[in-house]
Design a protein around this motif. Structure first.
Motif, short mmCIF file in Angstrom:
data_model
loop_
_atom_site.label_atom_id
_atom_site.label_comp_id
_atom_site.label_asym_id
_atom_site.label_seq_id
_atom_site.Cartn_x
_atom_site.Cartn_y
_atom_site.Cartn_z
N GLY A 101 0.81 -1.21 0.00
CA GLY A 101 0.00 0.00 0.00
C GLY A 101 0.85 1.26 0.00
N GLN A 102 1.89 1.28 0.81
CA GLN A 102 2.77 2.46 0.86
C GLN A 102 3.47 2.67 -0.48
OE1 GLN A 102 5.32 1.73 4.22
NE2 GLN A 102 3.96 2.84 5.60
N SER A 103 3.95 1.60 -1.07
CA SER A 103 4.64 1.71 -2.35
C SER A 103 3.69 2.20 -3.44
CB SER A 103 5.23 0.35 -2.74
OG SER A 103 5.81 0.41 -4.02
N THR A 104 2.48 1.66 -3.46
CA THR A 104 1.50 2.04 -4.47
C THR A 104 1.08 3.50 -4.28
OG1 THR A 104 0.73 -0.23 -4.61
CG2 THR A 104 -0.77 1.46 -5.45
N LEU A 105 0.83 3.88 -3.03
CA LEU A 105 0.45 5.27 -2.75
C LEU A 105 1.55 6.23 -3.18
CD1 LEU A 105 -1.59 7.25 -1.62
CD2 LEU A 105 -0.60 6.86 0.65
N SER A 106 2.79 5.90 -2.89
CA SER A 106 3.92 6.76 -3.30
C SER A 106 3.97 6.91 -4.81
CB SER A 106 5.24 6.18 -2.80
OG SER A 106 5.30 6.27 -1.41
N ARG A 107 3.73 5.81 -5.52
CA ARG A 107 3.74 5.85 -6.99
C ARG A 107 2.59 6.72 -7.51
NH1 ARG A 107 5.17 0.93 -7.92
NH2 ARG A 107 3.12 -0.02 -7.72
N VAL A 108 1.40 6.60 -6.92
CA VAL A 108 0.25 7.41 -7.35
C VAL A 108 0.51 8.89 -7.08
CG1 VAL A 108 -2.17 7.94 -6.80
CG2 VAL A 108 -1.47 5.58 -7.14
N ILE A 109 1.02 9.20 -5.90
CA ILE A 109 1.30 10.60 -5.57
C ILE A 109 2.37 11.16 -6.51
CG2 ILE A 109 2.29 12.14 -3.81
CD1 ILE A 109 0.82 10.36 -1.72
N GLY A 110 3.39 10.37 -6.80
CA GLY A 110 4.43 10.82 -7.73
C GLY A 110 3.91 11.02 -9.14
N THR A 111 3.08 10.10 -9.60
CA THR A 111 2.58 10.14 -10.98
C THR A 111 1.52 11.21 -11.19
OG1 THR A 111 3.02 7.78 -11.26
CG2 THR A 111 1.44 8.77 -12.79
N PHE A 112 0.55 11.28 -10.31
CA PHE A 112 -0.60 12.15 -10.53
C PHE A 112 -0.55 13.50 -9.82
CE2 PHE A 112 -2.13 7.82 -11.29
CZ PHE A 112 -2.59 7.96 -12.59
N PHE A 113 0.31 13.62 -8.81
CA PHE A 113 0.33 14.85 -8.03
C PHE A 113 1.73 15.45 -7.94
CE2 PHE A 113 -3.25 12.31 -6.63
CZ PHE A 113 -4.29 13.19 -6.86
N GLY A 114 2.61 15.05 -8.85
CA GLY A 114 3.96 15.61 -8.89
C GLY A 114 4.73 15.42 -7.60
N GLY A 115 4.39 14.38 -6.84
CA GLY A 115 5.08 14.10 -5.60
C GLY A 115 4.53 14.89 -4.41
N SER A 116 3.48 15.67 -4.63
CA SER A 116 2.95 16.51 -3.56
C SER A 116 1.85 15.78 -2.78
CB SER A 116 2.39 17.81 -4.13
OG SER A 116 1.68 18.52 -3.13
N LEU A 117 2.16 15.43 -1.55
CA LEU A 117 1.16 14.83 -0.67
C LEU A 117 0.03 15.82 -0.40
CD1 LEU A 117 0.12 12.58 1.15
CD2 LEU A 117 1.62 13.46 2.95
N THR A 118 0.37 17.10 -0.29
CA THR A 118 -0.63 18.14 -0.05
C THR A 118 -1.66 18.16 -1.17
OG1 THR A 118 1.01 19.44 1.14
CG2 THR A 118 -0.97 20.60 0.41
N GLN A 119 -1.20 18.12 -2.42
CA GLN A 119 -2.12 18.13 -3.55
C GLN A 119 -2.96 16.86 -3.58
OE1 GLN A 119 -0.09 18.90 -7.24
NE2 GLN A 119 0.65 20.90 -6.58
N ALA A 120 -2.36 15.73 -3.27
CA ALA A 120 -3.09 14.46 -3.26
C ALA A 120 -4.18 14.48 -2.19
CB ALA A 120 -2.14 13.30 -3.04
N LEU A 121 -3.82 14.94 -1.01
CA LEU A 121 -4.79 15.00 0.08
C LEU A 121 -5.90 16.00 -0.22
CD1 LEU A 121 -5.49 13.86 2.83
CD2 LEU A 121 -4.01 15.56 3.87
N ALA A 122 -5.54 17.15 -0.80
CA ALA A 122 -6.55 18.15 -1.17
C ALA A 122 -7.51 17.58 -2.21
CB ALA A 122 -5.86 19.41 -1.71
N ALA A 123 -6.99 16.84 -3.18
CA ALA A 123 -7.85 16.23 -4.20
C ALA A 123 -8.80 15.22 -3.56
CB ALA A 123 -7.00 15.55 -5.27
#
Length: 131
Positions: free
Chosen positions: A76-98
């Motif tokens: 789960g951590q690896s997949t989440l990191s890949r999604v955040i990197g791919t779709f949110f430019g590595g920004s956890l803030t943008q991912a959480l806001a979305a």
């Protein structure tokens, strides 16, 4: 963080079934699949997952029993990191806001408090006992 192989939809379905049971035989996996492939096709998928380092097996009698190599949390951590990197430019803030701005998203008071605790711990660099 460990790099965990990317999986196809069918491979993820197999892994979900194995995670749910802890370990499973080919027959048990077939029983749990919606549109189950042939036994030979599933054997091939299991071999691919072993090659990707996601599954291991042991033999009992004539059957192989498959088990995950990594914990569900690691995957789960690896997949989440890949999604955040791919779709949110590595920004956890943008991912959480979305996530939080999606229609229908509701957090309980307990979840909000838990997030506050995680943020406070991240700020100080201390690890959570809950995570």
């Amino acid at each position: 963080m460990k790099k965990i192989a990317q999986l196809s939809r069918r491979e993820r379905e197999v892994m979900d079934l194995v995670f749910a049971q802890g370990e499973a035989t080919l027959s048990q996996i077939l029983e749990g699949m919606e549109k189950a492939p042939t036994r030979a096709a599933l054997r091939s998928i299991l071999t691919i997952l072993e090659g990707k380092g996601q599954l291991k097996h042991r033999q009992e009698g004539r059957e192989f029993i498959y088990a995950p190599v990594h914990s569900r949390e690691e995957v789960g951590q690896s997949t989440l990191s890949r999604v955040i990197g791919t779709f949110f430019g590595g920004s956890l803030t943008q991912a959480l806001a979305a996530y939080l701005s999606a229609p229908g998203t509701r957090l309980s008071e307990g979840e909000v408090e838990e997030l506050r605790e995680f943020l406070a711990q991240a700020k100080t660099g201390k690890k959570s006992k809950k995570a």
